[in-house]
Design a protein around this motif. Structure first.
Motif, PDB file in Angstrom:
ATOM      1  N   GLN A   1      51.220  18.689 -13.066  1.00 45.95           N
ATOM      2  CA  GLN A   1      50.545  18.696 -11.724  1.00 45.95           C
ATOM      3  C   GLN A   1      49.420  19.435 -11.719  1.00 45.95           C
ATOM      4  O   GLN A   1      49.387  20.601 -12.266  1.00 45.95           O
ATOM      5  N   VAL A   2      48.172  18.824 -11.263  1.00 46.97           N
ATOM      6  CA  VAL A   2      47.188  19.696 -11.382  1.00 46.97           C
ATOM      7  C   VAL A   2      47.026  20.835 -10.334  1.00 46.97           C
ATOM      8  O   VAL A   2      47.693  20.513  -9.048  1.00 46.97           O
ATOM      9  N   GLN A   3      46.845  21.988 -10.426  1.00 55.51           N
ATOM     10  CA  GLN A   3      46.529  23.038  -9.477  1.00 55.51           C
ATOM     11  C   GLN A   3      45.269  23.371  -9.220  1.00 55.51           C
ATOM     12  O   GLN A   3      44.423  23.729 -10.232  1.00 55.51           O
ATOM     13  N   LEU A   4      44.630  23.355  -7.819  1.00 55.62           N
ATOM     14  CA  LEU A   4      43.597  24.080  -7.425  1.00 55.62           C
ATOM     15  C   LEU A   4      43.645  25.366  -6.707  1.00 55.62           C
ATOM     16  O   LEU A   4      44.308  25.313  -5.637  1.00 55.62           O
ATOM     17  N   VAL A   5      42.572  26.138  -6.902  1.00 54.57           N
ATOM     18  CA  VAL A   5      42.610  27.393  -6.312  1.00 54.57           C
ATOM     19  C   VAL A   5      41.150  27.685  -5.855  1.00 54.57           C
ATOM     20  O   VAL A   5      40.439  27.952  -6.731  1.00 54.57           O
ATOM     21  N   GLU A   6      41.199  27.633  -4.549  1.00 55.04           N
ATOM     22  CA  GLU A   6      39.676  28.041  -3.942  1.00 55.04           C
ATOM     23  C   GLU A   6      39.509  29.345  -3.691  1.00 55.04           C
ATOM     24  O   GLU A   6      40.561  30.136  -3.428  1.00 55.04           O
ATOM     25  N   SER A   7      38.473  29.863  -3.702  1.00 58.56           N
ATOM     26  CA  SER A   7      38.010  31.373  -3.445  1.00 58.56           C
ATOM     27  C   SER A   7      36.769  31.651  -3.164  1.00 58.56           C
ATOM     28  O   SER A   7      35.910  30.429  -3.282  1.00 58.56           O
ATOM     29  N   GLY A   8      36.278  32.768  -2.858  1.00 54.79           N
ATOM     30  CA  GLY A   8      34.701  33.085  -2.267  1.00 54.79           C
ATOM     31  C   GLY A   8      34.353  33.173  -0.897  1.00 54.79           C
ATOM     32  O   GLY A   8      33.143  33.246  -0.478  1.00 54.79           O
ATOM     33  N   GLY A   9      35.334  32.564  -0.061  1.00 52.00           N
ATOM     34  CA  GLY A   9      35.137  32.660   1.395  1.00 52.00           C
ATOM     35  C   GLY A   9      35.102  34.134   1.910  1.00 52.00           C
ATOM     36  O   GLY A   9      35.179  34.957   1.360  1.00 52.00           O
ATOM     37  N   GLY A  10      34.599  34.033   3.335  1.00 57.19           N
ATOM     38  CA  GLY A  10      34.513  35.411   4.063  1.00 57.19           C
ATOM     39  C   GLY A  10      33.666  35.162   5.182  1.00 57.19           C
ATOM     40  O   GLY A  10      33.533  34.116   5.651  1.00 57.19           O
ATOM     41  N   LEU A  11      33.600  36.520   5.689  1.00 62.57           N
ATOM     42  CA  LEU A  11      32.842  36.581   7.000  1.00 62.57           C
ATOM     43  C   LEU A  11      31.236  36.973   6.812  1.00 62.57           C
ATOM     44  O   LEU A  11      31.140  37.791   5.887  1.00 62.57           O
ATOM     45  N   VAL A  12      30.444  35.863   7.268  1.00 60.53           N
ATOM     46  CA  VAL A  12      29.179  36.174   6.946  1.00 60.53           C
ATOM     47  C   VAL A  12      28.203  35.947   8.394  1.00 60.53           C
ATOM     48  O   VAL A  12      28.779  34.913   9.296  1.00 60.53           O
ATOM     49  N   GLN A  13      27.105  36.479   8.642  1.00 56.60           N
ATOM     50  CA  GLN A  13      26.291  36.259   9.723  1.00 56.60           C
ATOM     51  C   GLN A  13      25.416  34.840   9.638  1.00 56.60           C
ATOM     52  O   GLN A  13      25.117  34.454   8.359  1.00 56.60           O
ATOM     53  N   ALA A  14      25.260  34.164  10.688  1.00 50.52           N
ATOM     54  CA  ALA A  14      24.470  33.060  10.714  1.00 50.52           C
ATOM     55  C   ALA A  14      22.997  33.343   9.736  1.00 50.52           C
ATOM     56  O   ALA A  14      22.576  34.149   9.923  1.00 50.52           O
ATOM     57  N   GLY A  15      22.706  32.251   8.814  1.00 55.35           N
ATOM     58  CA  GLY A  15      21.729  32.368   7.948  1.00 55.35           C
ATOM     59  C   GLY A  15      22.139  33.087   6.745  1.00 55.35           C
ATOM     60  O   GLY A  15      21.329  33.192   5.680  1.00 55.35           O
ATOM     61  N   GLY A  16      23.190  33.612   6.492  1.00 53.98           N
ATOM     62  CA  GLY A  16      23.504  34.248   5.375  1.00 53.98           C
ATOM     63  C   GLY A  16      24.089  33.195   4.228  1.00 53.98           C
ATOM     64  O   GLY A  16      23.944  31.888   4.547  1.00 53.98           O
ATOM     65  N   SER A  17      24.618  33.717   3.129  1.00 50.94           N
ATOM     66  CA  SER A  17      24.997  32.513   2.059  1.00 50.94           C
ATOM     67  C   SER A  17      26.277  33.002   1.398  1.00 50.94           C
ATOM     68  O   SER A  17      26.794  34.208   1.497  1.00 50.94           O
ATOM     69  N   LEU A  18      27.085  32.012   0.964  1.00 52.44           N
ATOM     70  CA  LEU A  18      28.392  32.159   0.271  1.00 52.44           C
ATOM     71  C   LEU A  18      28.284  31.502  -0.950  1.00 52.44           C
ATOM     72  O   LEU A  18      27.822  30.391  -0.887  1.00 52.44           O
ATOM     73  N   ARG A  19      29.272  31.673  -1.814  1.00 48.37           N
ATOM     74  CA  ARG A  19      29.327  30.819  -3.003  1.00 48.37           C
ATOM     75  C   ARG A  19      30.817  30.616  -3.239  1.00 48.37           C
ATOM     76  O   ARG A  19      31.490  31.561  -3.621  1.00 48.37           O
TER      77      ARG A  19
END
Length: 115
Positions: A1-19
């Motif tokens: 069974q394939v497992q998927l693990v997401e990461s990298g989210g957070g709190l950011v101000q409008a106009g900002g960036s996340l990966r």
């Protein structure tokens, strides 16, 4: 069974960036078109971007020009670079294959964009 693990989210101000990153437990990218989905409170999960086995990328109109999906097959990881973030991008983000049935959904990663 394939497992998927997401990461990298957070709190950011409008106009900002996340990966965001999505690590898969196996070498699946050669066989499956992978997508990033998001689900905002009270709304259905929606596909925002996907990348084919041949590295063709497609974006929802709402994120076109701001988000970039990519993958590193050697690392079994798919990425979502999100720039010029808007409050309406606030959601839990998930990755999964596009074909049915989906793999077991991961826990997702929360992205919150403040105005």
């Amino acid at each position: 069974q394939v497992q998927l693990v997401e990461s990298g989210g957070g709190l950011v101000q409008a106009g900002g960036s996340l990966r965001l990153s999505c690590a898969a437990s196996g070498s699946i990218f050669s066989f499956h078109t992978m997508g990033w989905y998001r689900q905002a409170p009270g709304k259905q999960r929606q596909l925002v971007a996907h990348i084919t086995t041949g590295d063709i990328t497609v974006y929802a109109d709402s994120v076109k020009g701001r988000f970039t999906i990519s993958k590193d097959s050697a690392k079994n990881t798919v990425y979502l670079q999100m720039n010029s973030l808007k409050p309406e991008d606030t959601a839990v983000y998930y990755c999964n294959r596009l074909s049915y049935p989906p793999f077991q959904w991961g826990q997702g990663t929360q992205v919150t964009v403040s105005s």
